[in-house]
Every structure is written in structure tokens, then in C-alpha cells.
Design a protein around this motif. Structure first.
Motif, PDB file in Angstrom:
ATOM      1  N   GLN A   1       0.837  -1.210   0.000  1.00 33.56           N
ATOM      2  CA  GLN A   1       0.000   0.000   0.000  1.00 33.56           C
ATOM      3  C   GLN A   1       0.867   1.253   0.000  1.00 33.56           C
ATOM      4  O   GLN A   1       2.006   1.228   0.473  1.00 33.56           O
ATOM      5  CB  GLN A   1      -0.864   0.032   1.277  1.00 33.56           C
ATOM      6  CG  GLN A   1      -1.731  -1.175   1.487  1.00 33.56           C
ATOM      7  CD  GLN A   1      -2.523  -1.096   2.790  1.00 33.56           C
ATOM      8  OE1 GLN A   1      -2.087  -0.485   3.758  1.00 33.56           O
ATOM      9  NE2 GLN A   1      -3.689  -1.714   2.818  1.00 33.56           N
TER      10      GLN A   1
ATOM     11  N   HIS B   1      -3.026  -9.659   6.716  1.00 38.22           N
ATOM     12  CA  HIS B   1      -4.214 -10.071   7.462  1.00 38.22           C
ATOM     13  C   HIS B   1      -4.252 -11.596   7.454  1.00 38.22           C
ATOM     14  O   HIS B   1      -4.517 -12.212   6.418  1.00 38.22           O
ATOM     15  CB  HIS B   1      -5.476  -9.501   6.797  1.00 38.22           C
ATOM     16  CG  HIS B   1      -6.759  -9.998   7.407  1.00 38.22           C
ATOM     17  ND1 HIS B   1      -7.940 -10.060   6.699  1.00 38.22           N
ATOM     18  CD2 HIS B   1      -7.049 -10.466   8.648  1.00 38.22           C
ATOM     19  CE1 HIS B   1      -8.902 -10.538   7.485  1.00 38.22           C
ATOM     20  NE2 HIS B   1      -8.376 -10.802   8.674  1.00 38.22           N
TER      21      HIS B   1
ATOM     22  N   ILE C   1      -4.896  -0.681  12.141  1.00 40.97           N
ATOM     23  CA  ILE C   1      -5.194  -0.400  10.734  1.00 40.97           C
ATOM     24  C   ILE C   1      -6.494  -1.114  10.380  1.00 40.97           C
ATOM     25  O   ILE C   1      -6.718  -2.266  10.754  1.00 40.97           O
ATOM     26  CB  ILE C   1      -4.040  -0.798   9.796  1.00 40.97           C
ATOM     27  CG1 ILE C   1      -4.374  -0.350   8.368  1.00 40.97           C
ATOM     28  CG2 ILE C   1      -3.708  -2.273   9.863  1.00 40.97           C
ATOM     29  CD1 ILE C   1      -3.194  -0.066   7.492  1.00 40.97           C
TER      30      ILE C   1
ATOM     31  N   PRO D   1      -8.701  -2.111   7.235  1.00 45.45           N
ATOM     32  CA  PRO D   1      -8.716  -2.176   5.773  1.00 45.45           C
ATOM     33  C   PRO D   1     -10.118  -2.260   5.188  1.00 45.45           C
ATOM     34  O   PRO D   1     -11.040  -2.773   5.821  1.00 45.45           O
ATOM     35  CB  PRO D   1      -7.943  -3.464   5.481  1.00 45.45           C
ATOM     36  CG  PRO D   1      -8.235  -4.334   6.646  1.00 45.45           C
ATOM     37  CD  PRO D   1      -8.446  -3.419   7.835  1.00 45.45           C
TER      38      PRO D   1
ATOM     39  N   TYR E   1      -9.816   1.682   0.174  1.00 42.47           N
ATOM     40  CA  TYR E   1      -8.739   2.207   1.008  1.00 42.47           C
ATOM     41  C   TYR E   1      -8.630   1.454   2.330  1.00 42.47           C
ATOM     42  O   TYR E   1      -9.542   0.737   2.735  1.00 42.47           O
ATOM     43  CB  TYR E   1      -8.991   3.694   1.317  1.00 42.47           C
ATOM     44  CG  TYR E   1      -9.108   4.548   0.096  1.00 42.47           C
ATOM     45  CD1 TYR E   1      -7.997   4.823  -0.696  1.00 42.47           C
ATOM     46  CD2 TYR E   1     -10.344   5.079  -0.290  1.00 42.47           C
ATOM     47  CE1 TYR E   1      -8.107   5.612  -1.835  1.00 42.47           C
ATOM     48  CE2 TYR E   1     -10.469   5.858  -1.420  1.00 42.47           C
ATOM     49  CZ  TYR E   1      -9.345   6.124  -2.200  1.00 42.47           C
ATOM     50  OH  TYR E   1      -9.460   6.896  -3.335  1.00 42.47           O
ATOM     51  N   SER E   2      -7.492   1.642   3.009  1.00 38.84           N
ATOM     52  CA  SER E   2      -7.312   1.241   4.406  1.00 38.84           C
ATOM     53  C   SER E   2      -7.047   2.509   5.206  1.00 38.84           C
ATOM     54  O   SER E   2      -6.547   3.496   4.650  1.00 38.84           O
ATOM     55  CB  SER E   2      -6.125   0.285   4.560  1.00 38.84           C
ATOM     56  OG  SER E   2      -6.366  -0.931   3.904  1.00 38.84           O
ATOM     57  N   TYR E   3      -7.377   2.464   6.499  1.00 37.44           N
ATOM     58  CA  TYR E   3      -7.156   3.635   7.351  1.00 37.44           C
ATOM     59  C   TYR E   3      -6.335   3.258   8.577  1.00 37.44           C
ATOM     60  O   TYR E   3      -6.685   2.305   9.292  1.00 37.44           O
ATOM     61  CB  TYR E   3      -8.494   4.240   7.789  1.00 37.44           C
ATOM     62  CG  TYR E   3      -9.180   4.973   6.660  1.00 37.44           C
ATOM     63  CD1 TYR E   3      -8.931   6.325   6.430  1.00 37.44           C
ATOM     64  CD2 TYR E   3     -10.062   4.312   5.801  1.00 37.44           C
ATOM     65  CE1 TYR E   3      -9.545   7.004   5.388  1.00 37.44           C
ATOM     66  CE2 TYR E   3     -10.681   4.982   4.753  1.00 37.44           C
ATOM     67  CZ  TYR E   3     -10.415   6.318   4.552  1.00 37.44           C
ATOM     68  OH  TYR E   3     -11.011   6.993   3.506  1.00 37.44           O
TER      69      TYR E   3
ATOM     70  N   GLY F   1     -12.632  -4.045   9.818  1.00 39.40           N
ATOM     71  CA  GLY F   1     -12.549  -3.937   8.362  1.00 39.40           C
ATOM     72  C   GLY F   1     -13.849  -3.375   7.826  1.00 39.40           C
ATOM     73  O   GLY F   1     -14.631  -2.778   8.570  1.00 39.40           O
TER      74      GLY F   1
ATOM     75  N   ILE G   1     -15.614   1.175   3.074  1.00 36.00           N
ATOM     76  CA  ILE G   1     -14.840   1.407   4.296  1.00 36.00           C
ATOM     77  C   ILE G   1     -15.079   2.822   4.832  1.00 36.00           C
ATOM     78  O   ILE G   1     -15.061   3.043   6.047  1.00 36.00           O
ATOM     79  CB  ILE G   1     -13.325   1.141   4.068  1.00 36.00           C
ATOM     80  CG1 ILE G   1     -12.543   1.163   5.390  1.00 36.00           C
ATOM     81  CG2 ILE G   1     -12.725   2.132   3.085  1.00 36.00           C
ATOM     82  CD1 ILE G   1     -12.918   0.104   6.381  1.00 36.00           C
TER      83      ILE G   1
END
Length: 362
Positions: free
Chosen positions: A127, A153, A253, A255, A261-263, A280, A331
Motif C-alpha cells: 500500500q 491479514h 489499521i 482495511p 482504502y485502508s485507514y 474492516g 470502508i
């Protein structure tokens, strides 16, 4: 704040803003779990979705009784996140795709598939940072937006599966008195599986980074399927998390799907919401329905590209459909719900570059 907390009963509630889609069956499962003996409180996260009897994306607080079946077979499943040395400025996705290799065969150090990702929704993903929301926190953790990150993951693989199968064959789905020999035996095995899952994510990351000719620093390695003893108002309870991250972790995190996106977030503890967060995006479609909904519209090759420009390595024809981005919630709606109830501080948004699931052939 209360607008995003939906109260179902004196024991059950869930977090959802007006933009968060929650399936009715998941709510039914949450309510039925709240009625288990010695269950004190259950809280669904905004990624709540139906599971096998119990919903996924929730935290469950019990007193004097533990429920191994609530944790499920993937004990210790969670997220590991590494800052790599791969420069974004010189990025070639073709080269990364060639280099990443195949880690579907287990590491030689252990019999329970150590160093493998597994099936289902597990993955490893390269990422890049696309937005920084909190420059101060981003810098505090010495993160570098000019380099790629690796998210893994995965969980306890065959070990967790064996523990649950043994449990179900002996006790079914019933709870165990927390001071019984059977409960203590399970808890010891649970802790071993949590440690194995954490190691598994580290070995997966090592194997991938070796293939990619890079090194990395571990930013976080946390789990979202586990059981822990907590003390609230000077009384001991058991907190079960099934697809729920812990707000007691320093960084988490969260995802989205492989095409979202992931945050990276800093949790904010809230006892009323059982000190938990979403893990998630949460499924929108059942796995069995995905192929029928998608195979007339997309080929396997088309599903290996996402709307964000990222690529997917997945040679399992079932998985490529079951884990399609369309099968998951947005997400952003999950993050928004958590911001509204003030349980996360968002640090950065990350965009997928290359998502590894399996090279197939085993």
C-alpha cells in the motif's frame, strides 16, 4: 454521538450511521447472543455482518463464563503492518508482481502452515499513503509516506482450527465456567494460538519482503479474534472479540476490500462500547452468492484489477469472486460511523497497490 448508537435492548446495541448498511440477520444474531447465559452486554461494530450462528464484527462481555465458539476457529486473527524500504518514486507494479513469488507452501519451522496467508478474506497487500489526516501523529510514529507499506491479514491457520474442532466435539457451543479445568485448558490453548497468529503474520511479512528484496519495520501487529479478562467498575469480566479490533492497542489499521482504502487510526477507549473498533469493511454479500452476481459481468482477469488501479494476485477462481470489492461495504461509511461516536482518530489513508491472496497450484 448517540445518533450512531442503535440500541436494540438493555444488553445489545450496535454502531451505525445513516450511511452504514447492516443486514437484518446480523442484528438478529447479535440479539440472540445477548441472551446467552451470563452475557452482560454485546456491541456490534459498523462492519457487523452475519456469521455461523454468531455475528462477525462485534464485542461480547460475559461474567464468570467463557464462550470459545464466539471466538471461532481463527483465534488470534488480525493485522500486521510494516513500513518497507520500497521507494514509491521508482515504483514498477510489473516488477513487484514478478518479484512477490509464491508463499502458499508453509515455512519449514512448524506444521500448522506457519508463514502462509490462508483462504477466506485473508491477504497481504502493498500500500501507499494517499492522505495524511494527522501529520503530528504520522511523524510521531516515524512513518515515511515516500515508501510502500505492507499489510498482512492472517491468523492461527491450522492450529486455531484444531482447537475449535476439539472444543466443539467435547462441549458443542455451550459456555464454560471460567474457573473450570476445561476453561483453563481452553484459555491456555487460546493464548498459544494468539501467539502463533502473531508470529504467522511476522513470518508472512518476512517471506514476502525477502522476495521483494526489501526490509521493514513493524508498525503494529494486533488481533481481532480473541478473548481477554477485563476489569470494569472493580469487577472482572470476559471480553470476547469476534472481528473487532481492540481500542486498547496504540495503533490499528482498518482495511477496506481489496479495491478500497485502508485507514491507520489511533483508537479512543470507550467502556460503553466495550473498548472495541471495527476490524474492516464487513461483508455485504454472502460468499455463496458472489459468483452468481458477478461472473456474467466480469472475467477472472478483470477482477484482478481494481478501480483504484491496484492489482490482485489470486489464482483461486472461487476466492477471486467471493472476495470481490462489490461483496464488501464501503470502508468510508465504517470509518465515518466510528468518528461519529468518537472511538477513532484517523491518522492516514492508504491505497492498495498489489494484493496477494494465492498463486494457486496446491
Amino acid at each position: 454521538m448517540d445518533n450512531s448508537i442503535q440500541v436494540l435492548s438493555d444488553k445489545a446495541s450496535y454502531i451505525a450511521s445513516k450511511n452504514t448498511w447492516i443486514e437484518g440477520l446480523a442484528i438478529e444474531q447479535l440479539l440472540s447472543t445477548a441472551n446467552l447465559p451470563n452475557m452482560i452486554k454485546v456491541v456490534g461494530m459498523p462492519d457487523l455482518h452475519p456469521g455461523k450462528g454468531y455475528p462477525i464484527g462485534a464485542a461480547y462481555l460475559s461474567c464468570e463464563t467463557i464462550y470459545p465458539a464466539l471466538i471461532g476457529s481463527d483465534i488470534g486473527c488480525g493485522m500486521g503492518f510494516w513500513q518497507t524500504e520500497i521507494n514509491i518514486a521508482k515504483l514498477s507494479i510489473d516488477k513487484l508482481e514478478r518479484q512477490i513469488g509464491n508463499i502458499d507452501q508453509p515455512d519449514i519451522r512448524h506444521k500448522y502452515n506457519l508463514g502462509t496467508i490462508g483462504g477466506g478474506n485473508h491477504f497481504a497487500e502493498l500500500q501507499k499513503v494517499s492522505k495524511i489526516f494527522d501529520e503530528q501523529l504520522f511523524n510521531h510514529y516515524q512513518l515515511n509516506a515516500k515508501k510502500l507499506f505492507l499489510l498482512v491479514h492472517s491468523g492461527s491457520r491450522g492450529l486455531g482450527h484444531q482447537i475449535l474442532q476439539n472444543q466443539l466435539s467435547r462441549f458443542g457451543y455451550q459456555g464454560l465456567p471460567d474457573n473450570s479445568p476445561e476453561a483453563l485448558n481452553y484459555l491456555a490453548k487460546h493464548d498459544n494460538a494468539v501467539a502463533f497468529a502473531k508470529l504467522n503474520r511476522q513470518v508472512v511479512a518476512e517471506r514476502l519482503m525477502t522476495n521483494l528484496n526489501t526490509q521493514g519495520n513493524e508498525v503494529l501487529n494486533v488481533c481481532h479474534n480473541f478473548l481477554e479478562k477485563v476489569t470494569l467498575a472493580q469487577k472482572d469480566y470476559w471480553l470476547h472479540r469476534k472481528g473487532a479490533s481492540s481500542a486498547t492497542d496504540e495503533l490499528v489499521i482498518i482495511p477496506g476490500s481489496r479495491g478500497d482504502y485502508s485507514y491507520l487510526v489511533q483508537p479512543i477507549k470507550c467502556e460503553n462500547l466495550l473498548m472495541s473498533l471495527a476490524h474492516g469493511a464487513g461483508r455485504k454479500w454472502r460468499r455463496a452468492d458472489c459468483k452468481g452476481k458477478l461472473d456474467k459481468r466480469y472475467s477472472m482477469q478483470e477482477l484482478k484489477r481494481t478501480k483504484l488501479g491496484s492489482r490482485v494476485i489470486c489464482e483461486d477462481s472461487s476466492l477471486i469472486f467471493e472476495e470481490a470489492p462489490q461483496a464488501y461495504k464501503s470502508i468510508d461509511s465504517v470509518i465515518e460511523s466510528m468518528q461519529q461516536v468518537n472511538i477513532v482518530k484517523v491518522i492516514a489513508q492508504l491505497t492498495p497497490i498489489l494484493n496477494y491472496k494465492t498463486q494457486g497450484g496446491h
